[in-house]
Design an enzyme around this catalytic site. Structure first.
Site, PDB file in Angstrom:
ATOM      1  N   HIS A  35      10.455  -3.873   3.709  1.00  0.00           N
ATOM      2  CA  HIS A  35      10.966  -2.579   3.149  1.00  0.00           C
ATOM      3  C   HIS A  35      11.387  -1.706   4.674  1.00  0.00           C
ATOM      4  O   HIS A  35      10.662  -2.051   5.740  1.00  0.00           O
ATOM      5  CB  HIS A  35       9.995  -1.522   2.456  1.00  0.00           C
ATOM      6  CG  HIS A  35       8.506  -1.345   3.370  1.00  0.00           C
ATOM      7  ND1 HIS A  35       7.655  -2.118   3.524  1.00  0.00           N
ATOM      8  CD2 HIS A  35       8.188  -0.160   3.350  1.00  0.00           C
ATOM      9  CE1 HIS A  35       6.547  -1.604   3.981  1.00  0.00           C
ATOM     10  NE2 HIS A  35       6.878  -0.216   3.948  1.00  0.00           N
ATOM     11  N   GLU A  67       4.658  -4.692   8.622  1.00  0.00           N
ATOM     12  CA  GLU A  67       3.140  -4.615   8.321  1.00  0.00           C
ATOM     13  C   GLU A  67       2.754  -5.924   7.390  1.00  0.00           C
ATOM     14  O   GLU A  67       1.424  -5.852   7.453  1.00  0.00           O
ATOM     15  CB  GLU A  67       2.939  -3.326   7.146  1.00  0.00           C
ATOM     16  CG  GLU A  67       3.242  -2.074   7.577  1.00  0.00           C
ATOM     17  CD  GLU A  67       3.364  -1.039   6.556  1.00  0.00           C
ATOM     18  OE1 GLU A  67       3.335   0.085   6.990  1.00  0.00           O
ATOM     19  OE2 GLU A  67       3.401  -1.373   5.506  1.00  0.00           O
ATOM     20  N   HIS A 123      -1.290   5.384   9.308  1.00  0.00           N
ATOM     21  CA  HIS A 123       0.030   5.948   9.321  1.00  0.00           C
ATOM     22  C   HIS A 123       0.107   7.289   9.832  1.00  0.00           C
ATOM     23  O   HIS A 123       0.705   8.231   9.516  1.00  0.00           O
ATOM     24  CB  HIS A 123       0.592   5.934   7.789  1.00  0.00           C
ATOM     25  CG  HIS A 123       0.615   4.623   7.202  1.00  0.00           C
ATOM     26  ND1 HIS A 123      -0.541   3.814   6.792  1.00  0.00           N
ATOM     27  CD2 HIS A 123       2.101   3.829   6.834  1.00  0.00           C
ATOM     28  CE1 HIS A 123       0.104   2.533   6.237  1.00  0.00           C
ATOM     29  NE2 HIS A 123       1.458   2.789   6.186  1.00  0.00           N
ATOM     30  N   HIS A 137       0.910  -1.325  -0.071  1.00  0.00           N
ATOM     31  CA  HIS A 137       0.137   0.058   0.063  1.00  0.00           C
ATOM     32  C   HIS A 137       0.916   1.319   0.123  1.00  0.00           C
ATOM     33  O   HIS A 137       0.394   2.260   0.734  1.00  0.00           O
ATOM     34  CB  HIS A 137      -0.998  -0.024   1.172  1.00  0.00           C
ATOM     35  CG  HIS A 137      -0.411   0.017   2.606  1.00  0.00           C
ATOM     36  ND1 HIS A 137      -0.950  -0.781   3.548  1.00  0.00           N
ATOM     37  CD2 HIS A 137       0.765   0.726   3.074  1.00  0.00           C
ATOM     38  CE1 HIS A 137      -0.048  -0.333   4.565  1.00  0.00           C
ATOM     39  NE2 HIS A 137       0.926   0.423   4.291  1.00  0.00           N
TER      40      HIS A 137
END
Ligand SMILES: [Fe+2]
Lengths: 279, 117
Positions: free
Chosen positions: A193, A240, A59, A12
């Site tokens: 990431h 995540e 976030h 996302h």
């Protein structure tokens, strides 16, 4: 009773929103990512879900460190997207399903997952971008939604074993709802990431591919890892992927792969897509 | 049950736990405010006054004003919120990654491509 038609897990990254706005789907940088989606859209057209339960992490749009729930669920008739500060277009509101939300709240808390319940909830790119990828340009989005937010911001995060069980409880909640609705479960985030620190740019293709494989064949494999293990293996934001694991748990039982795609990099992220259905 | 405090050490990596969240609260709260266009404009108008309004300590203020990401992390910043400050200045994740790893942006992007092979 409601039926779970399957699940889709997807990355996302905010800049996907900008790429969509700028129509860059065929740009050489973006093409390997966007080319993953037509088979998923065909599958959605076939299984025709009425509702999407979207498991993601906020976030810093709806939640801040003043109040940081581990697991939160929306119970609103409508969810708004809003400015996140990056100049990415704000998308129109999403329709909720208040009846399913409250049924899920009752069922989850009965199963000892003590949810934070939100009758107002802003949804950020982690919720909007996947829906935009699955139903491009369809405003309003053709499915009603129930957002479920998992804390991936402030440690300690819920550990993988807990997330898998949470997902199973989500699946049982949906399947015990007295309705003929068809529900798709969506998990968003990851894959590997890391945005921050001297290890920024860390990517672990080998782990990601194994994770995608195991999510189909043996999801308990992931639950052997702790959160610090996952940070080490997939990066501070790669963690995540617990949202993928939660969504997989909700599918209850054996699944088959409908379609998968994996491409590095999108922004600083290893992008993944995995569409599954019950067998 | 958790006994004692043993932290996992992962080189070049900080887990944003309670200790960091306590330390960085003011800085992160300021960054959270940048969801609002009006607040972003107010920051650009007078950065120091804006930092003071959010109660940043000297370390946080210096780090924020210099836009040095490693310094902001050391002052308790969290990547998800700091990204909103970076956004004001048009910094993307490759700018930020290059800065933290001491690489050029081109070299950082090449490293990402390489990781996919
Ligand atoms: Fe994310």
């Amino acid at each position: 009773m409601a039926k779970i038609v399957g699940g889709i897990n997807v990355t996302h990254v905010p800049y996907i929103g900008r790429a969509i706005a700028n129509k860059l789907q065929q740009d050489p940088y973006w093409k390997p990512f966007f080319d993953g989606f037509p088979p998923v859209r065909q599958w959605l057209a076939k299984v025709k879900p009425d509702i999407a339960v979207v498991i993601y992490n906020d976030h810093g749009l709806n939640f801040f460190l003043d109040k940081m729930p581990t697991f939160a669920i929306g119970a609103a008739a409508e969810y708004n997207n809003a400015d996140e500060g990056w100049g990415i277009p704000t998308l129109p509101p999403y329709q909720g399903d208040v009846d399913l939300s409250w049924h899920m709240i009752d069922s989850l808390i009965e199963e000892e997952f003590d949810m934070v319940t939100c009758q107002e909830m802003l949804v950020d790119h982690a919720f909007t971008i996947p829906l935009e990828l699955f139903w491009p340009g369809q405003h309003p989005c053709p499915v009603r939604t129930v957002p479920i937010c998992v804390n991936t911001v402030q440690f300690p995060l819920p550990k993988p074993a807990r997330c898998f069980k949470f997902g199973q409880a989500i699946g049982r909640a949906i399947e015990s709802w007295d309705s003929d609705a068809r529900v798709v479960v969506i998990g968003t985030g990851g894959l590997s990431h890391q945005l921050d620190g001297q290890r920024a740019g860390f990517i672990n293709k080998e782990f990601d591919l194994m994770f995608m494989e195991k999510l189909i064949s043996d999801p308990l494999w992931v639950t052997r890892y702790s959160i610090p293990d996952l940070v080490e293996l997939t990066g501070t934001q790669g963690v995540e992927l617990i949202n993928w694991l939660t969504a997989r748990g909700a599918l209850l039982g054996e699944v088959a792969k409908v379609h998968a795609n994996y491409h590095v990099p999108i922004s600083n992220t290893a992008s993944g897509l995995l569409c599954m259905e019950a067998v | 049950m958790i006994t004692g405090k043993q932290k996992r050490v992962i080189p070049g990596t900080t887990m944003f736990d309670g200790d960091v969240a306590r330390k960085g609260y003011a800085l992160n709260k300021m960054c959270f405010s940048f969801n609002s266009a009006e607040n972003r404009a107010a920051y650009l108008e007078d950065k120091e006054a804006y930092c003071d309004r959010y109660g940043l300590n000297e370390q946080q203020k210096k780090a924020a004003l210099s836009l040095q990401v490693l310094d902001m992390l050391a002052a308790g910043g969290n990547a998800y919120y700091l990204a909103k400050l970076g956004g004001i200045f048009g910094l993307d994740m490759q700018d930020v990654g290059a800065q933290q790893t001491g690489m050029t942006k081109e070299a950082f992007k090449a490293k990402l491509v390489e990781a996919g092979k």
